[in-house]
Design a protein around this motif. Structure first.
Motif, short mmCIF file in Angstrom:
data_model
loop_
_atom_site.label_atom_id
_atom_site.label_comp_id
_atom_site.label_asym_id
_atom_site.label_seq_id
_atom_site.Cartn_x
_atom_site.Cartn_y
_atom_site.Cartn_z
N UNK A 1 0.84 -1.21 0.00
CA UNK A 1 0.00 0.00 0.00
C UNK A 1 0.86 1.25 0.00
N UNK A 2 1.96 1.21 0.80
CA UNK A 2 2.86 2.38 0.84
C UNK A 2 3.49 2.59 -0.55
N UNK A 3 3.94 1.51 -1.14
CA UNK A 3 4.58 1.60 -2.45
C UNK A 3 3.59 2.08 -3.50
N UNK A 4 2.34 1.60 -3.41
CA UNK A 4 1.31 2.03 -4.36
C UNK A 4 1.01 3.51 -4.20
N UNK A 5 0.98 3.96 -2.93
CA UNK A 5 0.70 5.39 -2.68
C UNK A 5 1.81 6.25 -3.25
N UNK A 6 3.06 5.77 -3.06
CA UNK A 6 4.19 6.51 -3.63
C UNK A 6 4.09 6.59 -5.15
N UNK A 7 3.74 5.48 -5.74
CA UNK A 7 3.62 5.44 -7.20
C UNK A 7 2.54 6.38 -7.68
N UNK A 8 1.43 6.48 -6.89
CA UNK A 8 0.30 7.34 -7.30
C UNK A 8 0.65 8.80 -7.18
N UNK A 9 1.37 9.15 -6.08
CA UNK A 9 1.72 10.56 -5.89
C UNK A 9 2.79 10.96 -6.90
#
Length: 1275
Positions: free
Chosen positions: A720-728
């Motif tokens: 989830x953290x990695x996905x959030x980073x990718x989204x931002x």
């Protein structure tokens, strides 16, 4: 009076029987004794003596006689020659390099080139001696090479007339090559366009002289020869050559010159004479004399003869002209064949011209040309198969030439007038007959259908030809013709025409359809050995299915046949392909490796059950593979069911949870990373969880995480953290560090890298062992986080590159721990702390100084870790753990795996005691004196004290040792007993213990079955407490399975018997047991026939399930009923035809038996009636078979009678000789005169004693010397 030898009569019966009747008659007249004796051959004529050696003044010579004149002496194919090269002529004169250097290389090269063997030696005068061995041509070639390459070369020139050069060269240069080989020189002859007559020779001095001599000899020989050309009018050439070249032949024989007269077909007047000068002059004189005489005495007359008759005047190969010349002395001149003139000129003496003219007209009119009208389509019937019909005519009239012209309705006959008339009559009769009973017709068929009418291998057209007794001519493809011609019997022609037109109409209604089927499915559709496609073709027999060649990589499958059938076949094949596509869905399921065994199940029971119930194919990775993926193939729905069931098994066995996380599908690729790097780093960091992303392009957002609960939650958070980073705002950076620094950068348990991640928020990914670039480190996160993390990592790497050296103090008593096991502890330190090097002082020195060299941070960390180890060693204690020795092996586990695990987990050392030998005798007590043993007082041994062999020693920190003791005691096996009926024990053990061994391996326990003599129902299971329940349940499952098998065996052991007359047994069994095997297989029963010595020969026993045994009995009864309807009839067939009816390897009799469905029994050798044959079968079939056999007998007997009639005309081998002898009277045998065994004037009347070892000695037998008329014996 001459002596006479007589041999036995029998030895020459065959020789005497070969005399002609007149000779026999002459012999019967009885010549006088003197004449008879004179006619006898002498002994030396009949038996020529062997060659003898006689001394002569010149030496030994061999006498020539009847034996040696025909025997050619044998010569060895290998020769040896020695060549000498003087010192002054040697090319390589360095005496220090003999056997080495360039000279040796040249010799080796010569041996390779020529195949000859060379041996070099130095003479006293330093000359070079070369011995060459090999075949003659190889030796000569080697000699030439030796001279040209090892000997210094000289050159010379020789001048001979230019016209003689070609004789030096010879045919195809053979003479020149021979001369060069013979003299070992190089000879250069000027080109033909060069005016020079100088021939250049290079080589050794000796070779130059030889070559010069040979060339001058050739030139001198040619000087003696002459060539003369005489121009004689062409018309007089026949008089010079004479009939059949007799005159010119006599001339050449008389003069010795060669006379070359141009043949009649060559328009040249020049006659060439070659030979010695005197011979040529004599021949020229003789030719001119003949020419002058004929020029004066001959005259000519011209007559007209039809052009077509000229060839009869010429005759075969001009023989007729030669015959006329021989008879009359007149030359007949015929105009060329390309000339239209019909004038024939006769040239000769006037009084002979009339006779010659008569001969010319006789020859011209002796042959006649005629023609017979016959339709061209009948020509081949007139000729017959392989020219048989025509051969009959030509054999009777060989001088008649019969010519058939294609496309013309006539046959041309040429030959003697009477013969032509007879042949013409015969052919006209044949033509009339053929016209009356033969017909033909032509049909038009599109060429594209021609090959289908012919069929594969001509099967279709051959069937039509044989059925209707016609010939069908289909034009070849290159003619592009539509006309098919049918010839034969009028009715057959019409029927064949009708059938061909029907076939054509059907083909016109045919359709060709191309199906697009991926090539990967072709092999599956065809099946193994074409079994599956055969089923399709059997279902649609009128459709031809063509698959492309695999090399073409084509997806097109062609169907051809009737429109409706093609459509049905296409739909059927598309359905097959759809099923294959549906069943070809593939799914991969990650399952922890330790659970693969449980998914397979006992004896593969679990995986087999899943495969059968879901109709899928499940493939597991090999045991030695690191892969955890289980691949499922089949229909999509079935694959999903199989996956669910496999995952359920894993979930039952371990604390495995499954969680789904929603992450937008557009981020999936970036989360997976290049070659799965990002997702793999998360799985490794979180204890090997499985993360499953949906198929690319499916649009599904759910990502599945499976594994232990804590690790799944951890992986979820990271995703989830990695996905959030990718989204931002995701940013990636790369940096490099030596692979040995990676472990230090990561830190113990990932501590160092976690600090960097927590402080910066960036994810750092290190390369795996499979990555090609082992130095590349990837940083992923926001731009700011990546920049900070990159900065920290670069500082760490720079500091690691800064090598420092430091010292620390370690008590020498601990040095051994660090350097033991080949420095394993030091190697582990180097791996963990960036390759730091630790140096201990040499053994024997009492120094405490230890040197560490490496990056500053690595050295500090390694130093800290070593101090921790020293502290542990100082705090180390030793604890004893008492466990009975019999459990030690179980505690250790396979290859010590369990004990190694405890050692690693608790960081302790565990030492097991030596094994006690149960067969060793107890130690003897020491002898005591005055109550003392050797003067020392011993304390009494405590009977409750543990045995040394039961004590396990554990070393380490106290708390760790205590934990290790608890772990060891937990591994002590527990034993339980399971009740299993005694009669099932042997099935549980299995063949050679395989069954029980498999259970022990599967459940990791030890199973002990009591000995058979105990008759016990108890089976003991020993093992870890957590394994016992599964093992017990598995054993009880096996018991239930065996009990079910026993019940099934009881049902299958139902027996019934059927009474069948023994004469029907072979019929029920069938050929090679085919019929009885079919019944056994179809009804799953065992059928036993009675043994030979069994009392009940009519009892057949059937064993199996009751209903199946009854069904098998009914099947046998039905066969018996059918056999009882059959009858047997005996017929008489001549035994001479039996072999022909039976055929090679019984092929003929099998064909008759298959065709008429009957059984034939021929009498065995020595039978009372050798002609009796028994036919068995249904009444109507038996009658047909008997008729067929009698027809065959009649046919074969006719052939036998014909062969016997032929044999009567052949001379028998022995009879005629005996008859001849009777007519001749008694024979005197083979008689010779002047035989060596007769002495003086005495006449011998008996043959020599050939059994005498003296007169006729055997090889190797010792014989006493004896004087005899044969002369002295030579051995």
């Amino acid at each position: 009076m001459s002596s006479v030898a007589v041999l036995t009569q029998e030895s020459f019966n065959e020789h005497r029987s070969g005399l002609r009747p007149e000779q026999i008659g002459a012999a019967g007249a009885g010549p006088s004794a003197k004449e008879e004796e004179d006619a006898l051959p002498t002994y030396k004529d009949a038996f020529p003596p062997l060659p003898e050696k006689a001394a002569s003044p010149e030496g030994t010579q061999e006498t020539t006689n009847a034996w040696t004149s025909k025997i050619r002496p044998l010569k060895s194919s290998v020769i040896t020659q020695v060549f000498h090269v003087p010192l002054e002529e040697r090319k390589y004169k360095d005496l220090n390099q003999f056997g080495e250097g360039d000279q040796a290389k040249v010799c080796v090269d010569i041996m390779h080139r020529t195949g000859a063997h060379l041996e070099l030696s130095l003479a006293k005068d330093q000359g070079l001696s070369i011995m060459v061995s090999g075949k003659v041509d190889a030796v000569m070639k080697a000699r030439k090479e030796i001279v040209s390459r090892l000997q210094t070369q000289a050159s010379a020139t020789v001048a001979i007339p230019k016209e003689h050069h070609r004789f030096v060269i010879g045919k195809n240069g053979e003479k020149l090559q021979e001369l060069e080989l013979k003299t070992a020189t190089k000879i250069q002859i000027p080109r033909p366009d060069d005016i020079s007559n100088q021939i250049k020779i290079s080589g050794t001095k000796e070779g130059l002289e030889k070559a010069k001599h040979e060339i001058l000899l050739i030139s001198a020989e040619q000087d003696k020869r002459a060539v003369e050309r005489v121009n004689i009018d062409k018309v007089y050439h026949p008089f010079i050559t004479g009939p059949f070249n007799k005159l010119v032949g006599e001339m050449m024989q008389e003069t010795g010159a060669r006379v070359n007269v141009p043949p009649p077909s060559v328009n040249k007047t020049e006659i060439v004479i070659t030979g010695e000068k005197e011979q040529v002059a004599l021949a020229v004189t003789m030719i001119k004399k003949v020419y002058e005489e004929k020029k004066k005495s001959t005259t000519t007359i011209a007559v007209e003869v039809k052009k077509s008759q000229h060839k009869y005047v010429i005759g075969p190969k001009g023989n007729t002209l030669q015959e006329i010349l021989e008879k009359t002395g007149v030359s007949v001149e015929i105009p060329p064949s390309d000339s239209s003139s019909e004038t024939v000129i006769l040239r000769g003496e006037p009084d002979r011209l009339g006779q010659a003219l008569t001969e010319v007209y006789a020859k011209a009119n002796s042959y006649n040309v005629s023609s017979v009208t016959a339709p061209s389509w009948l020509h081949r019937f007139i000729i017959g198969k392989k020219g048989q019909n025509l051969a009959k005519i030509t054999q009777q009239m060989p001088k008649v030439h019969i010519e058939f012209t294609e496309g013309e309705d006539k046959i041309t006959l040429e030959g003697p007038t009477k013969d032509v008339q007879m042949v013409q009559g015969q052919i006209e009769i044949i033509v009339t007959d053929l016209v009356n009973r033969m017909d033909f017709t032509e049909i038009s068929v599109d060429p594209k259908f021609h090959r289908h009418l012919i069929g594969k291998g001509g099967v279709n057209i051959n069937r039509i030809k044989e059925l209707h007794k016609v010939t069908v001519r289909i034009p070849p493809d290159n003619e592009k013709s539509t006309v098919i011609r049918i010839e034969g019997d009028p009715q057959g022609v019409q029927e064949a025409k009708k059938e061909l037109l029907e076939l054509t109409t059907r083909m016109e209604n045919e359709r060709t359809k191309d199906l697009i089927i991926e090539q990967r499915f072709h092999r599956a559709i065809i099946g193994q050995k074409g079994e599956k496609i055969k089923e399709v073709r059997d279902k649609f027999p009128e459709v031809i299915i063509n698959f492309p060649d695999p090399a073409q990589k084509s997806d097109i499958v062609q169907l051809r046949g009737p429109r409706n059938e093609v459509e049905k076949c296409a739909k059927f094949m598309q359905k097959i392909v759809a099923e294959m596509v549906e069943n070809g869905f593939c799914l991969s399921v990650p399952i922890f490796k330790q659970f693969h065994r449980n998914i397979i199940g006992k004896g593969g029971s679990n995986i087999k059950k899943i495969r059968e119930e879901t109709s899928t194919k499940i493939d597991l990775p090999a045991e030695n593979s690191n892969s955890e993926m289980i691949v499922i193939t089949g229909k999509k729905a079935n694959c999903e069911v199989a996956r669910t069931r496999i995952l359920a098994i894993q979930k039952e066995l371990a604390n495995i949870t499954e969680m789904e996380v929603c992450i937008p599908s557009k981020l999936h690729n970036s989360l997976i990373g290049s070659k799965g790097r990002f997702v793999r780093s998360i799985m490794e960091e979180c204890g090997g969880v499985h993360i499953h992303f949906p198929t690319e392009g499916s649009g599904i957002d759910k990502v599945t995480i499976r594994g232990p609960a804590e690790e799944v939650e951890k992986a979820k958070q990271q995703l989830l953290v990695l996905a959030e980073e990718k989204q931002t705002k995701s940013h990636t950076a790369e940096l490099r560090a030596k692979p040995e620094y990676h472990k230090f950068l990561i830190g113990k348990g990932g501590g160092n890298i976690r600090k960097v991640r927590d402080s910066t928020g960036a994810r750092i990914i290190f390369p795996t062992a499979d990555d090609q670039d082992q130095e590349l480190i990837t940083v992923v996160g926001t731009e700011e986080a990546v920049r900070d993390a990159q900065k920290e990592l670069e500082e760490l790497i720079r500091s690691l590159d800064n090598v420092v050296e430091d010292n620390m103090t370690v008590d020498p008593k601990h040095h051994r721990y660090f350097v033991a096991r080949r420095g394993q502890v030091l190697r582990d330190l180097a791996d963990e702390y960036g390759g730091v090097m630790v140096s201990f002082p040499r053994t024997g020195t009492q120094s405490e100084k230890v040197t560490l060299k490496g990056a500053k941070e690595c050295v500090e960390a390694a130093k800290k870790r070593m101090l921790e180890i020293v502290e542990d060693l100082d705090a180390q204690v030793t604890i004893e753990c008492v466990i009975t020795q019999k459990f030690h092996r179980s505690i250790m586990g396979p290859k010590g795996s369990r004990i190694q695990q405890i050692t690693r987990d608790h960081n302790v050392q565990i030492k097991f005691p030596e094994r006690e030998d149960p067969q060793a005798p107890p130690a003897e007590a020491p002898i005591q004196e005055n109550g003392e043993a050797n003067g020392e007082v011993k304390e009494p041994v405590d009977p409750n004290a543990p045995k040394k062999c039961d004590v396990i020693v554990i070393s380490g920190r106290k708390e760790r040792c205590e934990a290790a003791v608890e772990a060891l005691k937990a591994l002590v096996p527990v034993t339980i007993e399971v009740e299993v009926p005694f009669e099932l024990h042997r099935y549980i053990i299995g063949q050679k213990g395989s069954g029980i061994r498999k259970m022990m391996d599967e459940f990791e326990v030890n199973i002990q079955v009591p000995a058979p003599e105990q008759q016990s129902d108890k089976i003991a299971i020993s093992g870890l407490a957590n394994h016992l329940d599964r093992a017990k349940e598995g054993l009880l499952d096996r018991v239930r399975e065996l009990q079910a098998d026993q019940e099934d065996r009881a049902l299958r052991s139902f027996k019934l018997t059927i009474t069948v007359d023994p004469k029907y047994h072979p019929k029920i069994i069938g050929r090679k047991g085919t019929i009885i095997t079919t019944i056994r297989t179809e009804h799953d029963v065992n059928i036993q026939f009675p043994e030979k010595n069994d009392e009940n020969q009519d009892q057949i026993t059937i064993t199996g399930y009751e209903h199946k045994a009854i069904a098998a009995r009914d099947a046998i009864q039905a066969l018996v009923d059918e056999l009882e309807e059959m009858i047997s009839e005996d017929i008489t067939l001549d035994s001479r035809v039996h072999a022909r009816i039976i055929g090679a390897r019984g092929k003929g009799i099998r064909k008759i038996m298959d065709e008429f469905k009957v059984d034939l029994r021929f009498p065995q050798s020595g039978a009372a009636d050798p002609n009796l044959v028994t036919v068995t079968g249904r009444p109507e079939l038996v009658d047909e078979a008997i008729d067929h056999l009698l027809n065959l007998e009649e046919e074969f007997m006719a052939d036998a009678a014909e062969n016997e009639s032929k044999m009567t005309y052949m001379r028998p081998h022995g009879g005629s000789a005996a008859a001849m002898d009777e007519q001749r009277g008694p024979s005197k045998g083979f008689v010779v005169r002047e035989a060596p065994w007769t002495t003086g004037n005495e006449k011998a009347s008996i043959a020599p004693d050939m059994s005498s070892s003296e007169d006729f000695p055997s090889f190797g037998a010792p014989v006493a010397a004896k004087s005899s008329p044969w002369g002295p014996k030579r051995f």
